[in-house]
Design a protein around this motif. Structure first.
Motif, PDB file in Angstrom:
ATOM      1  N   PRO A 124     -11.752  11.234   3.471  1.00 38.85           N
ATOM      2  CA  PRO A 124     -11.124  11.355   5.069  1.00 38.85           C
ATOM      3  C   PRO A 124      -9.722  11.673   5.118  1.00 38.85           C
ATOM      4  O   PRO A 124      -9.439  10.858   4.279  1.00 38.85           O
ATOM      5  N   VAL A 125      -9.915  11.744   6.038  1.00 31.25           N
ATOM      6  CA  VAL A 125      -8.639  12.505   6.716  1.00 31.25           C
ATOM      7  C   VAL A 125      -7.981  10.819   7.427  1.00 31.25           C
ATOM      8  O   VAL A 125      -8.576  10.811   8.494  1.00 31.25           O
ATOM      9  N   THR A 126      -7.584   9.894   7.675  1.00 30.06           N
ATOM     10  CA  THR A 126      -6.833   8.980   7.955  1.00 30.06           C
ATOM     11  C   THR A 126      -5.304   8.439   8.193  1.00 30.06           C
ATOM     12  O   THR A 126      -5.208   7.898   9.787  1.00 30.06           O
ATOM     13  N   ALA A 127      -5.012  10.130   8.266  1.00 30.69           N
ATOM     14  CA  ALA A 127      -3.002   9.514   9.409  1.00 30.69           C
ATOM     15  C   ALA A 127      -2.553  10.756   9.290  1.00 30.69           C
ATOM     16  O   ALA A 127      -3.320  12.124   8.386  1.00 30.69           O
ATOM     17  N   LEU A 128      -1.943  11.238  10.679  1.00 31.14           N
ATOM     18  CA  LEU A 128      -1.262  12.151  10.758  1.00 31.14           C
ATOM     19  C   LEU A 128      -0.103  11.427  11.577  1.00 31.14           C
ATOM     20  O   LEU A 128       0.833  11.320  11.441  1.00 31.14           O
ATOM     21  N   GLN A 129       1.225  12.703  10.479  1.00 32.82           N
ATOM     22  CA  GLN A 129       2.435  12.645  10.360  1.00 32.82           C
ATOM     23  C   GLN A 129       3.120  13.530  11.361  1.00 32.82           C
ATOM     24  O   GLN A 129       3.580  14.346  10.651  1.00 32.82           O
ATOM     25  N   LEU A 130       3.912  12.605  12.396  1.00 34.07           N
ATOM     26  CA  LEU A 130       4.651  13.953  12.927  1.00 34.07           C
ATOM     27  C   LEU A 130       6.129  13.169  13.450  1.00 34.07           C
ATOM     28  O   LEU A 130       6.088  11.667  13.852  1.00 34.07           O
ATOM     29  N   GLU A 131       6.828  14.305  13.613  1.00 36.45           N
ATOM     30  CA  GLU A 131       8.287  13.304  14.467  1.00 36.45           C
ATOM     31  C   GLU A 131       7.811  12.980  15.795  1.00 36.45           C
ATOM     32  O   GLU A 131       7.874  13.798  16.933  1.00 36.45           O
ATOM     33  N   LEU A 132       7.814  11.695  16.524  1.00 37.36           N
ATOM     34  CA  LEU A 132       8.251  11.494  17.519  1.00 37.36           C
ATOM     35  C   LEU A 132       9.123  10.507  17.576  1.00 37.36           C
ATOM     36  O   LEU A 132       9.693   8.888  16.498  1.00 37.36           O
ATOM     37  N   SER A 133       9.595  10.346  18.484  1.00 35.45           N
ATOM     38  CA  SER A 133      11.060   9.481  19.458  1.00 35.45           C
ATOM     39  C   SER A 133      11.325   9.953  20.303  1.00 35.45           C
ATOM     40  O   SER A 133      10.882   9.976  21.785  1.00 35.45           O
ATOM     41  N   ARG A 190      -3.093   6.387   0.060  1.00 36.60           N
ATOM     42  CA  ARG A 190      -3.386   7.958   0.900  1.00 36.60           C
ATOM     43  C   ARG A 190      -2.380   9.028   0.407  1.00 36.60           C
ATOM     44  O   ARG A 190      -1.116   8.904  -0.140  1.00 36.60           O
ATOM     45  N   PHE A 191      -2.594  10.012   0.178  1.00 46.65           N
ATOM     46  CA  PHE A 191      -2.225  11.427  -0.005  1.00 46.65           C
ATOM     47  C   PHE A 191      -1.583  12.378   0.742  1.00 46.65           C
ATOM     48  O   PHE A 191      -2.774  12.798   1.424  1.00 46.65           O
ATOM     49  N   GLY A 238      -3.857  12.070   3.825  1.00 45.79           N
ATOM     50  CA  GLY A 238      -2.666  12.288   4.974  1.00 45.79           C
ATOM     51  C   GLY A 238      -2.001  14.053   5.195  1.00 45.79           C
ATOM     52  O   GLY A 238      -2.311  14.182   4.213  1.00 45.79           O
ATOM     53  N   LEU A 239      -1.965  13.704   6.233  1.00 50.26           N
ATOM     54  CA  LEU A 239      -1.239  14.965   6.742  1.00 50.26           C
ATOM     55  C   LEU A 239       0.123  15.279   7.516  1.00 50.26           C
ATOM     56  O   LEU A 239      -0.227  14.112   8.088  1.00 50.26           O
ATOM     57  N   ARG A 283       0.660  -1.430  -0.308  1.00 49.50           N
ATOM     58  CA  ARG A 283       0.149  -0.122   0.121  1.00 49.50           C
ATOM     59  C   ARG A 283       1.087   1.024   0.311  1.00 49.50           C
ATOM     60  O   ARG A 283       2.062   1.084   0.782  1.00 49.50           O
ATOM     61  N   LEU A 284       0.355   2.256  -0.903  1.00 55.21           N
ATOM     62  CA  LEU A 284       1.864   3.595  -1.463  1.00 55.21           C
ATOM     63  C   LEU A 284       0.924   4.372  -0.974  1.00 55.21           C
ATOM     64  O   LEU A 284      -0.217   5.300  -1.077  1.00 55.21           O
ATOM     65  N   GLN A 285       1.311   5.546   0.272  1.00 54.90           N
ATOM     66  CA  GLN A 285       1.208   6.686   0.602  1.00 54.90           C
ATOM     67  C   GLN A 285       2.467   7.863   0.163  1.00 54.90           C
ATOM     68  O   GLN A 285       3.795   7.504   0.118  1.00 54.90           O
ATOM     69  N   THR A 286       1.531   8.691  -0.802  1.00 53.96           N
ATOM     70  CA  THR A 286       2.874   9.968  -1.266  1.00 53.96           C
ATOM     71  C   THR A 286       2.382  11.515  -0.953  1.00 53.96           C
ATOM     72  O   THR A 286       1.299  11.388  -0.259  1.00 53.96           O
ATOM     73  N   LYS A 287       3.314  11.757  -0.308  1.00 51.23           N
ATOM     74  CA  LYS A 287       3.303  13.687  -0.153  1.00 51.23           C
ATOM     75  C   LYS A 287       3.389  14.218  -1.334  1.00 51.23           C
ATOM     76  O   LYS A 287       4.495  14.137  -2.012  1.00 51.23           O
ATOM     77  N   CYS A 288       3.317  16.020  -0.893  1.00 52.67           N
ATOM     78  CA  CYS A 288       3.998  16.960  -1.966  1.00 52.67           C
ATOM     79  C   CYS A 288       3.821  18.329  -0.849  1.00 52.67           C
ATOM     80  O   CYS A 288       2.600  18.054   0.117  1.00 52.67           O
ATOM     81  N   GLY A 289       4.739  19.698  -1.351  1.00 53.09           N
ATOM     82  CA  GLY A 289       4.137  20.249  -0.896  1.00 53.09           C
ATOM     83  C   GLY A 289       5.664  20.914  -0.234  1.00 53.09           C
ATOM     84  O   GLY A 289       5.052  22.443  -0.064  1.00 53.09           O
ATOM     85  N   VAL A 290       6.429  20.063  -0.150  1.00 53.86           N
ATOM     86  CA  VAL A 290       7.805  20.718  -0.032  1.00 53.86           C
ATOM     87  C   VAL A 290       8.732  20.861  -1.343  1.00 53.86           C
ATOM     88  O   VAL A 290       8.391  20.488  -2.554  1.00 53.86           O
ATOM     89  N   ARG A 291       8.770  22.339  -0.960  1.00 54.79           N
ATOM     90  CA  ARG A 291       9.549  23.036  -2.876  1.00 54.79           C
ATOM     91  C   ARG A 291      10.893  23.121  -1.963  1.00 54.79           C
ATOM     92  O   ARG A 291      11.374  23.769  -1.386  1.00 54.79           O
ATOM     93  N   LEU A 292      12.308  22.451  -2.618  1.00 55.20           N
ATOM     94  CA  LEU A 292      13.761  22.561  -2.825  1.00 55.20           C
ATOM     95  C   LEU A 292      13.874  22.935  -3.414  1.00 55.20           C
ATOM     96  O   LEU A 292      13.602  22.751  -4.771  1.00 55.20           O
ATOM     97  N   PRO A 293      14.752  23.757  -3.258  1.00 54.88           N
ATOM     98  CA  PRO A 293      15.335  24.314  -4.685  1.00 54.88           C
ATOM     99  C   PRO A 293      15.952  23.218  -6.283  1.00 54.88           C
ATOM    100  O   PRO A 293      17.489  22.909  -5.097  1.00 54.88           O
TER     101      PRO A 293
END
Length: 318
Positions: free
Chosen positions: A172-181, A121-122, A153-154, A74-84
């Motif tokens: 539906p919003v099904t996931a939230l990704q955060l830095e956790l450790s 999930r996008f 996903g957010l 199952r694949l999820q990918t992300k968008c929105g970060v713009r790097l030079p």
């Protein structure tokens, strides 16, 4: 049953430049992906910026060479970060962008590189202060109506931002990704330091894990292994807390006859928030070591869990 662990594909594409990937990169990625599958991991995390898009392209090659693989992942990918020089022009500043055109172009590029027709999930990778939330929601709902995504996903967002998108979206919003450790443990500090002066020192979004639990949104932890700080990576001599934490990790690992990676991940998974760690290693042996966390998490007792927390924070809980 598939694992709670998620395999993060950030490093499978090789170098973060525009040089083409080579056969050796594909071979390493193949070994890592199959090690993850052997460990029961079926969810794979991507983003358009990873290795200048090469991580998605390499994964797409793996899917093309083995059509049966598509039915196992199952694949999820992300968008929105713009790097030079990556997702933005070479002279542009690093920034975030979530207008309708960027969202669609980001997904279409990912689908093309992955060689798939849709993703499970996008995700919106980072909040863009200039984005119109209504436009963002309309764009995502349109992609779902077209059958290109199944859910949203957010990532790196606050409780109120999650609530806003839930209100505006029909998807539906099904996931939230955060830095956790153990290293980034603000989610615990925010809980234990309620009504305590030290609580003001922590900026973790208040109540976000409780909010997600109440609304059935899974929480995914990026950076879950803290870049190996407690499991073999060099520790700066001045970082006594990290050294003490690494010692505690190894002591508990020896007591349970598991890897240090399993202890670090089990600490997250023992939390009732249903946290799903994202792994970023390409080493098959380390992937197998991480998989031991699944069985360890329910056996990690209160005293061991708090011993890890105390070592990481450098002092007892108040």
């Amino acid at each position: 049953m598939s694992s709670r662990l998620i395999y993060g594909c950030m490093t499978i594409g090789g170098s973060w430049d525009d040089a083409p990937h080579d056969a050796a990169t594909v071979d390493r990625a193949r070994a890592a992906v199959h090690a993850a599958l052997d460990a029961g991991i079926t969810d794979f995390d991507h983003a358009d910026i990873y290795a200048h898009g090469k991580s998605e392209a390499v994964f797409g090659e793996l899917l093309a060479e083995d059509p049966a693989l598509a039915g196992r992942v199952r694949l999820q990918t992300k968008c929105g970060v713009r790097l030079p020089g990556n997702t933005a022009a070479p002279g542009a500043p690093a920034h975030y962008r979530l207008d309708r055109g960027t969202i669609r172009a980001g997904l279409e590029g990912s689908l093309r590189r992955l060689r798939v027709d849709s993703v499970e999930r996008f995700m919106l990778h980072r909040p863009d202060p200039l984005a119109d939330p209504h436009e963002v929601a309309d764009a995502l709902d349109e992609l779902r109506r077209e059958g290109l995504i199944r859910s949203v996903g957010l990532s790196n967002m606050s409780t109120r931002q999650v609530a806003l998108y839930q209100q505006l979206l029909t998807t539906p919003v099904t996931a939230l990704q955060l830095e956790l450790s153990l290293r980034h443990r603000g989610f615990v500090e925010q809980q234990i330091l309620a009504n305590h002066p030290e609580g003001a020192e922590h900026s973790f979004p208040e109540g976000i894990l409780e909010y997600c639990a109440a609304d059935g949104i899974e929480v995914q932890a990026w950076g879950a292994l803290a870049r190996g700080l407690y499991t073999g990576a060099p520790i700066p001599p001045e970082d006594q807390h990290a050294a003490a934490t690494a010692e505690t990790v190894h002591r508990i690992a020896a007591a349970h006859a598991v890897s240090g990676e399993a202890v670090v991940l089990a600490w997250l998974m023992r939390h009732p928030g249903g946290i799903r760690p994202v792994l970023g290693t390409t080493d098959p042996r380390r992937i197998a070591a991480c998989a031991e966390a699944e069985a360890l998490a329910p056996r990690l007792g209160h005293e061991d869990w708090y011993a890890l927390l105390t070592a990481a924070r450098g002092n007892p809980v108040p």
